[in-house]
Motif scaffolding. Structure first.
Motif, PDB file in Angstrom:
ATOM      1  N   LEU A   4     -10.250   3.844 -12.012  1.00 26.89           N
ATOM      2  CA  LEU A   4     -10.027   2.776 -11.074  1.00 26.89           C
ATOM      3  C   LEU A   4      -8.951   2.661 -10.516  1.00 26.89           C
ATOM      4  N   ASP A   5      -7.610   2.830 -11.923  1.00 30.67           N
ATOM      5  CA  ASP A   5      -6.333   3.196 -11.445  1.00 30.67           C
ATOM      6  C   ASP A   5      -5.694   4.093 -11.114  1.00 30.67           C
ATOM      7  N   TRP A   6      -6.520   4.778 -11.336  1.00 32.20           N
ATOM      8  CA  TRP A   6      -6.396   6.317  -9.651  1.00 32.20           C
ATOM      9  C   TRP A   6      -6.427   6.105  -8.556  1.00 32.20           C
ATOM     10  N   LEU A   7      -7.516   5.377  -7.983  1.00 30.05           N
ATOM     11  CA  LEU A   7      -7.059   4.936  -6.403  1.00 30.05           C
ATOM     12  C   LEU A   7      -6.102   4.647  -5.738  1.00 30.05           C
ATOM     13  N   GLN A   8      -5.094   4.228  -6.454  1.00 28.90           N
ATOM     14  CA  GLN A   8      -3.827   3.769  -5.845  1.00 28.90           C
ATOM     15  C   GLN A   8      -3.143   5.654  -5.388  1.00 28.90           C
ATOM     16  N   ALA A  11      -4.971   6.138  -1.663  1.00 32.41           N
ATOM     17  CA  ALA A  11      -4.834   5.285  -1.032  1.00 32.41           C
ATOM     18  C   ALA A  11      -3.691   5.325  -0.294  1.00 32.41           C
ATOM     19  N   LEU A  43      -9.432   1.388   0.947  1.00 31.18           N
ATOM     20  CA  LEU A  43      -8.684   1.558  -0.806  1.00 31.18           C
ATOM     21  C   LEU A  43      -7.764   0.924  -1.346  1.00 31.18           C
ATOM     22  N   TRP A  44      -7.076   0.447  -0.754  1.00 29.59           N
ATOM     23  CA  TRP A  44      -6.153  -0.654  -1.749  1.00 29.59           C
ATOM     24  C   TRP A  44      -6.713  -2.216  -1.939  1.00 29.59           C
ATOM     25  N   TRP A  47      -8.918  -1.581  -5.590  1.00 28.32           N
ATOM     26  CA  TRP A  47      -7.823  -1.160  -5.623  1.00 28.32           C
ATOM     27  C   TRP A  47      -6.703  -2.161  -6.302  1.00 28.32           C
ATOM     28  N   HIS A  50      -9.283  -4.213  -8.568  1.00 27.40           N
ATOM     29  CA  HIS A  50      -9.212  -4.067 -10.165  1.00 27.40           C
ATOM     30  C   HIS A  50      -8.094  -4.381 -10.848  1.00 27.40           C
ATOM     31  N   ALA A  51      -7.363  -4.354  -9.982  1.00 26.93           N
ATOM     32  CA  ALA A  51      -6.030  -4.708 -10.534  1.00 26.93           C
ATOM     33  C   ALA A  51      -5.641  -6.477 -10.628  1.00 26.93           C
TER      34      ALA A  51
END
Length: 92
Positions: A4-8, A11, A43-44, A47, A50-51
């Motif tokens: 999920l870190d890669w979702l940024q 986005a 998407l943001w 993310w 998650h963050a």
């Protein structure tokens, strides 16, 4: 590293694409830009959840509401187009 870190990155790319499309003079591209902005908001938010970036989530919700307003105003019927400073015909 969590996936999920890669979702940024997607986005960010969708946000840049949306900004590019929203600046178009063609109504269809502007609508596509609003749709891309809504996707980027989602998407943001994912993310941000998650963050644990709560301020980012609130920002994206606010921007999503403004995107819906812009989409409504962009596709509204009944109000004649008024030339603006940046319209091609207004410069002639």
């Amino acid at each position: 590293m969590d996936y999920l870190d890669w979702l940024q990155w997607p986005a960010m790319l969708v946000t840049v694409l949306a900004a590019w499309l929203i600046g178009s003079l063609k109504p269809g591209r502007r609508v596509a830009g609003f749709v891309c902005f809504m996707l980027s908001n989602l998407l943001w938010v994912l993310w941000g959840w998650h963050a644990h970036a709560w301020a980012l989530i609130v920002l994206q919700v606010c921007l999503g509401i403004m995107n819906l307003r812009g989409l409504r105003k962009n596709t509204a019927d009944g109000e004649p187009d008024r030339p603006g400073v940046f319209d091609r015909d207004a410069r002639r």
